[in-house]
Motif scaffolding. Structure first.
Motif, PDB file in Angstrom:
ATOM      1  N   ILE A  33       0.820  -1.208   0.000  1.00  0.00           N
ATOM      2  CA  ILE A  33       0.000   0.000   0.000  1.00  0.00           C
ATOM      3  C   ILE A  33       0.861   1.268   0.000  1.00  0.00           C
ATOM      4  CG2 ILE A  33      -0.274   0.105   2.517  1.00  0.00           C
ATOM      5  CD1 ILE A  33      -2.944   0.945  -0.141  1.00  0.00           C
ATOM      6  N   ARG A  34       2.034   1.216   0.596  1.00  0.00           N
ATOM      7  CA  ARG A  34       2.912   2.398   0.626  1.00  0.00           C
ATOM      8  C   ARG A  34       3.404   2.775  -0.764  1.00  0.00           C
ATOM      9  NH1 ARG A  34       6.905  -0.319   4.605  1.00  0.00           N
ATOM     10  NH2 ARG A  34       6.407  -1.810   3.000  1.00  0.00           N
ATOM     11  N   ALA A  35       3.535   1.782  -1.633  1.00  0.00           N
ATOM     12  CA  ALA A  35       4.030   2.043  -2.985  1.00  0.00           C
ATOM     13  C   ALA A  35       3.034   2.839  -3.820  1.00  0.00           C
ATOM     14  CB  ALA A  35       4.369   0.730  -3.688  1.00  0.00           C
ATOM     15  N   VAL A  36       1.774   2.823  -3.441  1.00  0.00           N
ATOM     16  CA  VAL A  36       0.766   3.603  -4.170  1.00  0.00           C
ATOM     17  C   VAL A  36       1.170   5.073  -4.214  1.00  0.00           C
ATOM     18  CG1 VAL A  36      -1.626   4.452  -4.093  1.00  0.00           C
ATOM     19  CG2 VAL A  36      -1.152   2.019  -3.744  1.00  0.00           C
ATOM     20  N   GLN A  37       1.680   5.580  -3.120  1.00  0.00           N
ATOM     21  CA  GLN A  37       2.032   6.995  -3.041  1.00  0.00           C
ATOM     22  C   GLN A  37       3.448   7.312  -3.502  1.00  0.00           C
ATOM     23  OE1 GLN A  37      -0.270   9.863  -1.376  1.00  0.00           O
ATOM     24  NE2 GLN A  37      -0.874   8.514  -3.034  1.00  0.00           N
ATOM     25  N   THR A  38       4.277   6.294  -3.679  1.00  0.00           N
ATOM     26  CA  THR A  38       5.663   6.564  -4.070  1.00  0.00           C
ATOM     27  C   THR A  38       5.971   6.204  -5.521  1.00  0.00           C
ATOM     28  OG1 THR A  38       6.387   4.421  -3.211  1.00  0.00           O
ATOM     29  CG2 THR A  38       6.519   6.299  -1.702  1.00  0.00           C
ATOM     30  N   PHE A  39       5.214   5.274  -6.084  1.00  0.00           N
ATOM     31  CA  PHE A  39       5.458   4.847  -7.461  1.00  0.00           C
ATOM     32  C   PHE A  39       4.910   5.907  -8.412  1.00  0.00           C
ATOM     33  CE2 PHE A  39       4.124   1.692 -10.964  1.00  0.00           C
ATOM     34  CZ  PHE A  39       5.335   1.838 -11.636  1.00  0.00           C
ATOM     35  N   LYS A  40       5.737   6.325  -9.367  1.00  0.00           N
ATOM     36  CA  LYS A  40       5.358   7.432 -10.243  1.00  0.00           C
ATOM     37  C   LYS A  40       4.084   7.173 -11.024  1.00  0.00           C
ATOM     38  CE  LYS A  40       8.376   6.070 -14.078  1.00  0.00           C
ATOM     39  NZ  LYS A  40       9.496   6.476 -14.910  1.00  0.00           N
ATOM     40  N   ARG A  41       3.763   5.913 -11.292  1.00  0.00           N
ATOM     41  CA  ARG A  41       2.577   5.584 -12.089  1.00  0.00           C
ATOM     42  C   ARG A  41       1.295   5.516 -11.266  1.00  0.00           C
ATOM     43  NH1 ARG A  41       3.180   6.395 -17.462  1.00  0.00           N
ATOM     44  NH2 ARG A  41       5.249   5.739 -18.071  1.00  0.00           N
ATOM     45  N   THR A  42       1.415   5.448  -9.943  1.00  0.00           N
ATOM     46  CA  THR A  42       0.214   5.370  -9.103  1.00  0.00           C
ATOM     47  C   THR A  42       0.074   6.527  -8.126  1.00  0.00           C
ATOM     48  OG1 THR A  42       1.367   3.939  -7.522  1.00  0.00           O
ATOM     49  CG2 THR A  42       0.029   2.851  -9.227  1.00  0.00           C
ATOM     50  N   LYS A  43       1.066   7.382  -8.048  1.00  0.00           N
ATOM     51  CA  LYS A  43       0.977   8.442  -7.043  1.00  0.00           C
ATOM     52  C   LYS A  43      -0.061   9.511  -7.380  1.00  0.00           C
ATOM     53  CE  LYS A  43       5.107  11.031  -8.396  1.00  0.00           C
ATOM     54  NZ  LYS A  43       6.426  11.443  -7.916  1.00  0.00           N
ATOM     55  N   ILE A  44      -0.703   9.409  -8.532  1.00  0.00           N
ATOM     56  CA  ILE A  44      -1.840  10.279  -8.833  1.00  0.00           C
ATOM     57  C   ILE A  44      -3.056   9.874  -7.988  1.00  0.00           C
ATOM     58  CG2 ILE A  44      -1.113  10.823 -11.189  1.00  0.00           C
ATOM     59  CD1 ILE A  44      -3.239   8.760 -12.147  1.00  0.00           C
ATOM     60  N   PHE A  45      -2.983   8.680  -7.384  1.00  0.00           N
ATOM     61  CA  PHE A  45      -4.052   8.168  -6.538  1.00  0.00           C
ATOM     62  C   PHE A  45      -3.688   8.331  -5.066  1.00  0.00           C
ATOM     63  CE2 PHE A  45      -4.332   5.580 -10.445  1.00  0.00           C
ATOM     64  CZ  PHE A  45      -5.646   5.846 -10.803  1.00  0.00           C
ATOM     65  N   ALA A  46      -4.696   8.464  -4.250  1.00  0.00           N
ATOM     66  CA  ALA A  46      -4.517   8.452  -2.802  1.00  0.00           C
ATOM     67  C   ALA A  46      -4.638   7.002  -2.320  1.00  0.00           C
ATOM     68  CB  ALA A  46      -5.581   9.306  -2.134  1.00  0.00           C
ATOM     69  N   ILE A  47      -4.126   6.733  -1.160  1.00  0.00           N
ATOM     70  CA  ILE A  47      -4.262   5.397  -0.580  1.00  0.00           C
ATOM     71  C   ILE A  47      -5.738   5.038  -0.430  1.00  0.00           C
ATOM     72  CG2 ILE A  47      -3.891   4.071   1.540  1.00  0.00           C
ATOM     73  CD1 ILE A  47      -1.108   5.410   1.686  1.00  0.00           C
ATOM     74  N   GLU A  48      -6.553   6.026  -0.104  1.00  0.00           N
ATOM     75  CA  GLU A  48      -7.995   5.803   0.032  1.00  0.00           C
ATOM     76  C   GLU A  48      -8.609   5.334  -1.293  1.00  0.00           C
ATOM     77  OE1 GLU A  48      -6.418   8.634   0.990  1.00  0.00           O
ATOM     78  OE2 GLU A  48      -6.473   8.280   3.161  1.00  0.00           O
ATOM     79  N   ASP A  49      -8.041   5.800  -2.402  1.00  0.00           N
ATOM     80  CA  ASP A  49      -8.523   5.359  -3.708  1.00  0.00           C
ATOM     81  C   ASP A  49      -8.317   3.855  -3.879  1.00  0.00           C
ATOM     82  OD1 ASP A  49      -9.302   7.937  -4.523  1.00  0.00           O
ATOM     83  OD2 ASP A  49      -7.305   8.351  -5.361  1.00  0.00           O
ATOM     84  N   PHE A  50      -7.173   3.368  -3.418  1.00  0.00           N
ATOM     85  CA  PHE A  50      -6.934   1.929  -3.504  1.00  0.00           C
ATOM     86  C   PHE A  50      -7.983   1.169  -2.705  1.00  0.00           C
ATOM     87  CE2 PHE A  50      -5.409  -1.801  -1.241  1.00  0.00           C
ATOM     88  CZ  PHE A  50      -5.357  -2.689  -2.301  1.00  0.00           C
ATOM     89  N   TYR A  51      -8.235   1.600  -1.473  1.00  0.00           N
ATOM     90  CA  TYR A  51      -9.217   0.901  -0.642  1.00  0.00           C
ATOM     91  C   TYR A  51     -10.617   0.955  -1.254  1.00  0.00           C
ATOM     92  CZ  TYR A  51      -5.661   0.384   2.932  1.00  0.00           C
ATOM     93  OH  TYR A  51      -4.519   0.041   3.615  1.00  0.00           O
ATOM     94  N   LEU A  52     -10.954   2.078  -1.843  1.00  0.00           N
ATOM     95  CA  LEU A  52     -12.237   2.197  -2.526  1.00  0.00           C
ATOM     96  C   LEU A  52     -12.294   1.248  -3.725  1.00  0.00           C
ATOM     97  CD1 LEU A  52     -14.973   3.535  -2.983  1.00  0.00           C
ATOM     98  CD2 LEU A  52     -13.776   5.387  -4.180  1.00  0.00           C
ATOM     99  N   LEU A  53     -11.232   1.225  -4.511  1.00  0.00           N
ATOM    100  CA  LEU A  53     -11.172   0.327  -5.664  1.00  0.00           C
ATOM    101  C   LEU A  53     -11.261  -1.129  -5.218  1.00  0.00           C
ATOM    102  CD1 LEU A  53     -10.740  -0.165  -8.706  1.00  0.00           C
ATOM    103  CD2 LEU A  53      -8.266  -0.098  -8.248  1.00  0.00           C
ATOM    104  N   GLN A  54     -10.548  -1.476  -4.182  1.00  0.00           N
ATOM    105  CA  GLN A  54     -10.562  -2.841  -3.655  1.00  0.00           C
ATOM    106  C   GLN A  54     -11.983  -3.240  -3.252  1.00  0.00           C
ATOM    107  OE1 GLN A  54      -8.715  -3.480   0.242  1.00  0.00           O
ATOM    108  NE2 GLN A  54      -7.483  -5.096  -0.711  1.00  0.00           N
ATOM    109  N   LYS A  55     -12.672  -2.363  -2.559  1.00  0.00           N
ATOM    110  CA  LYS A  55     -14.048  -2.623  -2.148  1.00  0.00           C
ATOM    111  C   LYS A  55     -14.960  -2.762  -3.371  1.00  0.00           C
ATOM    112  CE  LYS A  55     -17.515  -0.856   1.024  1.00  0.00           C
ATOM    113  NZ  LYS A  55     -17.867   0.194   1.960  1.00  0.00           N
ATOM    114  N   PHE A  56     -14.762  -1.907  -4.342  1.00  0.00           N
ATOM    115  CA  PHE A  56     -15.564  -1.921  -5.566  1.00  0.00           C
ATOM    116  C   PHE A  56     -15.360  -3.243  -6.317  1.00  0.00           C
ATOM    117  CE2 PHE A  56     -16.828  -0.718  -9.825  1.00  0.00           C
ATOM    118  CZ  PHE A  56     -17.860   0.194  -9.621  1.00  0.00           C
TER     119      PHE A  56
END
Length: 170
Positions: A33-56
């Motif tokens: 989950i920490r890589a979401v905010q550090t990886f250049k291809r995913t840092k346009i997303f917030a960590i909350e976006d990942f959790y929302l996507l996961q739930k979806f």
């Protein structure tokens, strides 16, 4: 939002086709989950976006993808730092085993009107999703175009604005 709820119920057992950016977010977040905010291809997303996507995503019986989407995700994952690349590819490998992969021949996709505007990957999404699967994308231009062709699509940016903890059946 009633329209989105109806789409969720309609496609719950049929499947969800994730566009490249969202599948990448899903794989990276599932791995670290920490890589979401550090990886250049995913840092346009917030960590909350990942959790929302996961739930979806968990709302659907199956996740549908195409070879072109998988190739793009693989290329993006290859840009990760060497220290974490292998673990992300392991997560990607596990995820691929669970996907329902659909294939349309590139020669067929290349003659579609969408190809000249959006390219091979998005043409494949259209070819495989129309009438069969719900598409989830964060690409406004693509979602608008798909809607104009009567392809059921949800723009993830619209999902972000809805409080899924209150009444959504996800």
């Amino acid at each position: 939002m009633d329209h989105v709820i109806k789409l969720l119920e309609t496609y719950r057992n049929r499947g969800l086709l994730l566009d490249t950016n969202l599948l990448l977010l899903f794989v990276v977040g599932e791995c670290d989950i920490r890589a979401v905010q550090t990886f250049k291809r995913t840092k346009i997303f917030a960590i909350e976006d990942f959790y929302l996507l996961q739930k979806f995503v968990r709302h659907f019986a199956k996740i549908v993808t195409t070879p072109n989407v998988l190739t793009e995700v693989s290329s993006f994952l290859n840009q990760l730092p060497d220290a974490i690349k292998a673990q992300h590819f392991q997560q990607f490998s596990r995820a691929i085993q669970t996907f329902d992969e659909k294939h349309a021949e590139s020669a067929r996709l290349a003659v579609m009107p969408l190809f000249l505007r959006f390219g091979l990957t998005d043409s494949g999404i259209l070819a495989e999703a129309k009438g069969k699967y719900l598409v989830l994308t964060d690409d406004f231009k693509l979602s608008s175009y798909l809607q104009s062709l009567h392809v059921d699509v949800i723009n993830f940016n619209h999902v972000r604005t809805y409080n899924w903890n209150i009444s959504a059946p996800v």
